[in-house]
Design a protein around this motif. Structure first.
Motif, short mmCIF file in Angstrom:
data_model
loop_
_atom_site.label_atom_id
_atom_site.label_comp_id
_atom_site.label_asym_id
_atom_site.label_seq_id
_atom_site.Cartn_x
_atom_site.Cartn_y
_atom_site.Cartn_z
N LEU A 26 -5.75 -2.57 7.77
CA LEU A 26 -6.23 -1.56 6.82
C LEU A 26 -6.17 -2.06 5.38
O LEU A 26 -7.13 -1.94 4.62
N LEU A 27 -5.04 -2.61 5.00
CA LEU A 27 -4.86 -3.10 3.64
C LEU A 27 -5.79 -4.27 3.35
O LEU A 27 -6.38 -4.36 2.27
N GLU A 28 -5.94 -5.16 4.33
CA GLU A 28 -6.85 -6.31 4.15
C GLU A 28 -8.29 -5.85 3.99
O GLU A 28 -9.02 -6.36 3.15
N LEU A 80 1.52 -6.58 -2.31
CA LEU A 80 1.35 -5.14 -2.05
C LEU A 80 2.08 -4.74 -0.78
O LEU A 80 2.72 -3.68 -0.73
N THR A 81 2.03 -5.58 0.25
CA THR A 81 2.77 -5.31 1.48
C THR A 81 4.28 -5.28 1.20
O THR A 81 4.99 -4.39 1.69
N TRP A 124 -9.30 -2.99 2.83
CA TRP A 124 -9.40 -2.35 1.53
C TRP A 124 -9.53 -3.41 0.42
O TRP A 124 -10.26 -3.22 -0.54
N MET A 125 -8.84 -4.56 0.60
CA MET A 125 -8.89 -5.63 -0.39
C MET A 125 -10.05 -6.59 -0.17
O MET A 125 -10.29 -7.48 -0.98
N ARG A 145 -6.67 -13.13 -3.45
CA ARG A 145 -6.30 -11.81 -2.92
C ARG A 145 -5.23 -11.90 -1.83
O ARG A 145 -4.56 -10.93 -1.54
N LEU A 150 5.10 -2.06 -0.61
CA LEU A 150 5.06 -0.91 0.30
C LEU A 150 6.30 -0.85 1.19
O LEU A 150 6.72 0.24 1.59
N HIS A 206 -2.26 -9.38 -1.56
CA HIS A 206 -2.04 -8.63 -0.31
C HIS A 206 -0.58 -8.71 0.11
O HIS A 206 0.03 -7.71 0.49
#
Length: 192
Positions: free
Chosen positions: A143-145, A55-56, A147-148, A48, A59, A52
């Motif tokens: 936040l993203l971490e 995805l970063t 969520w993952m 992941r 974004l 991550h």
């Protein structure tokens, strides 16, 4: 000084095996410098971590590609705008490739008296953090971490050069590692 002592230049300690190479080159492979040692295997971080980072990158790439592409299109036309967007997409893909290579290079091992962490794609690095030198262990997740379901564990010591970071651990794994490191750190610091 003649340098004839055990620590003298060119002297090999008695417990080292003889050098089978007549040229005087080292008898070990370069990869052995980054081995966990003691028969231990590296614990790896989650896949992941690479997702991550991708995805970063995406974004960031969407607004940079969109706004930059619009500005380039207004000033230079369709072809430069398409080239701009292609460059941003290529940057995101390269970020993901490097993130995957970085994930595969990351490893950590808990030994009796210290934690060792290795990482690096272009430049490999090995960090040894003695448990008795740890001041505190920090677990963070953006936040993203969250969520993952991943987190980052950081070990802080008095010397910033020996601080170590292990990103991309599953949240439960990060919590268990934090507790083990804190316990080992407390046990080792009792004797100081």
């Amino acid at each position: 000084m003649s340098g004839q002592g055990a620590a003298g230049q060119g002297q090999v300690p008695a417990n080292y095996p003889p050098n089978p190479h007549p040229s005087g080159s080292p008898a070990y492979q370069a990869d052995q410098a980054f081995a966990a040692g003691g028969g231990l295997q590296w614990s790896r971080i989650s896949s992941r971590h690479a997702w991550h980072r991708l995805l970063t990158a995406v974004l960031w790439a969407v607004p940079i590609g969109g706004v930059g592409g619009f500005i380039v299109w207004r000033n230079g036309g369709v072809v430069p705008a398409a080239m701009w967007v292609a460059a941003v997409v290529l940057g995101a893909v390269l970020t993901w490739v490097m993130a995957e290579l970085d994930r595969r290079a990351y490893g950590y091992a808990e030994r009796a008296d210290d934690l060792i962490v290795t990482h690096g794609v272009l430049v490999k690095r090995l960090i040894v953090v003695p448990y008795g030198r740890m001041q505190f262990v920090d677990v963070t997740a953006g936040l993203l971490e969250r969520w993952m379901g991943v987190a980052t564990v950081r070990m802080h010591t008095a010397a910033a050069a020996t601080d170590a970071t292990i990103p991309g651990l599953r949240a439960w794994e990060a919590a268990q590692l934090r507790d083990r490191l804190a316990q080992k750190g407390e046990e080792r610091s009792m004797g100081l």
